[in-house]
Scaffold this active site. Structure first.
Site, PDB file in Angstrom:
ATOM      1  N   CYS A   1    -124.146  43.408 -14.174  1.00  0.00           N
ATOM      2  CA  CYS A   1    -125.022  44.419 -13.594  1.00  0.00           C
ATOM      3  C   CYS A   1    -125.907  43.728 -12.560  1.00  0.00           C
ATOM      4  O   CYS A   1    -126.709  42.858 -12.915  1.00  0.00           O
ATOM      5  CB  CYS A   1    -125.871  45.057 -14.689  1.00  0.00           C
ATOM      6  SG  CYS A   1    -127.091  46.225 -14.082  1.00  0.00           S
TER       7      CYS A   1
ATOM      8  N   CYS B   1    -127.106  51.109  -8.184  1.00  0.00           N
ATOM      9  CA  CYS B   1    -126.108  50.265  -8.834  1.00  0.00           C
ATOM     10  C   CYS B   1    -125.898  49.053  -7.941  1.00  0.00           C
ATOM     11  O   CYS B   1    -125.402  49.197  -6.823  1.00  0.00           O
ATOM     12  CB  CYS B   1    -124.799  51.025  -9.044  1.00  0.00           C
ATOM     13  SG  CYS B   1    -123.501  50.014  -9.798  1.00  0.00           S
TER      14      CYS B   1
END
Length: 262
Positions: free
Chosen positions: A76, A199
């Site tokens: 991530c 994101c």
């Protein structure tokens, strides 16, 4: 016996995370229900994911990332930037770090509220009709669209993420359009199973896809606006090979507290 767990909340361009200092190894990382309950926005703390900061040899720390569904996830990018800020706030590092994550080692520099995070090199990009498929630490599907502000991101993202090709392992679905000197991006994230405000690995994938689409070569920095703020992706591009990849953006402490475990 119920025990209280100290947590810290951080966000990077609206991508929000629960951070736990697990250097003593007390947190049960196999307890998917506990992690899912912590990430639940109405009955828990609320977050897109949870991260454990752990000790590891030869690095400042190790990042263990869990999606909001409680399962251990792939890399991530915004989470990586937030855990770097967390490590600084804990006094583990100052303005530079080298840490370990699920996709290998990462470096990062801190400039006030901005964290510039080194990402993995990418050398495999495939095209599926009008979309680009690539892995920037997590798998991504990138499609260029028009009028992204009004685009049905949830419906189209859900459909692609669960189709016959990607349904088993899932994929993050990104929709991007050109905007001035940069790009506007919206992402449907697997594991969250919804659109998120940002994101990081998706912004990285979108920037690479657009560089291919527009035949941009050499040393490049591309601004990518997401729902929660502004990110910058830089890399060196030769054909479909991307090296010296960095994701830059804000990483901000929100609050800290204690929550009772189950």
């Amino acid at each position: 016996m119920h025990k209280k767990i100290k947590f810290f909340k951080y966000q990077g361009a609206g991508n929000d995370f629960i951070l736990i200092d697990n250097r003593n190894g007390f947190f049960d990382r196999k307890n998917e229900t506990l992690i899912r309950n912590f990430c639940e926005r109405r009955f828990g703390i609320g977050a897109d994911g949870l991260m454990l900061l752990q000790d590891t040899k030869n690095y400042d720390f190790e990042m263990i990332y869990f999606n909001a569904d409680g399962r251990e996830g792939t890399m991530c990018g915004n989470g990586g930037r937030c855990i770097v800020a967390f490590a600084r706030d804990l006094g583990l590092i100052q303005n530079k770090t080298a840490f370990l994550a699920v996709d290998g080692d990462h470096i990062a520099d801190i400039y006030g509220p901005q964290v510039n995070l080194g990402m993995i090199n990418v050398s495999q990009v495939t095209q599926e009709s009008d979309a680009y498929i690539l892995d920037t630490g997590s798998p991504h599907y990138v499609k260029i669209v028009e009028d992204l502000k009004n685009f049905p991101v949830y419906e189209e993202g859900y459909s692609t993420r669960n189709n016959n090709i990607y349904g088993t392992n899932g994929i993050n679905v990104n929709f991007v359009e050109k905007e001035g000197e940069g790009y506007f991006l919206r992402t449907f994230e697997r594991g969250v199973e919804n659109e998120t405000y940002a994101c990081g690995t998706g912004a990285t994938a979108a920037a690479m896809a657009m560089a291919i689409h527009e035949n941009i070569e050499g040393d490049v920095e591309l601004p990518v606006r997401v729902m929660g703020g502004q990110l910058y992706i830089s890399f060196h591009k030769e054909g479909n090979i991307f090296t010296n990849v960095f994701l830059k953006g804000p990483a901000t402490f929100v609050f800290e507290g204690e929550i009772q475990s189950i």
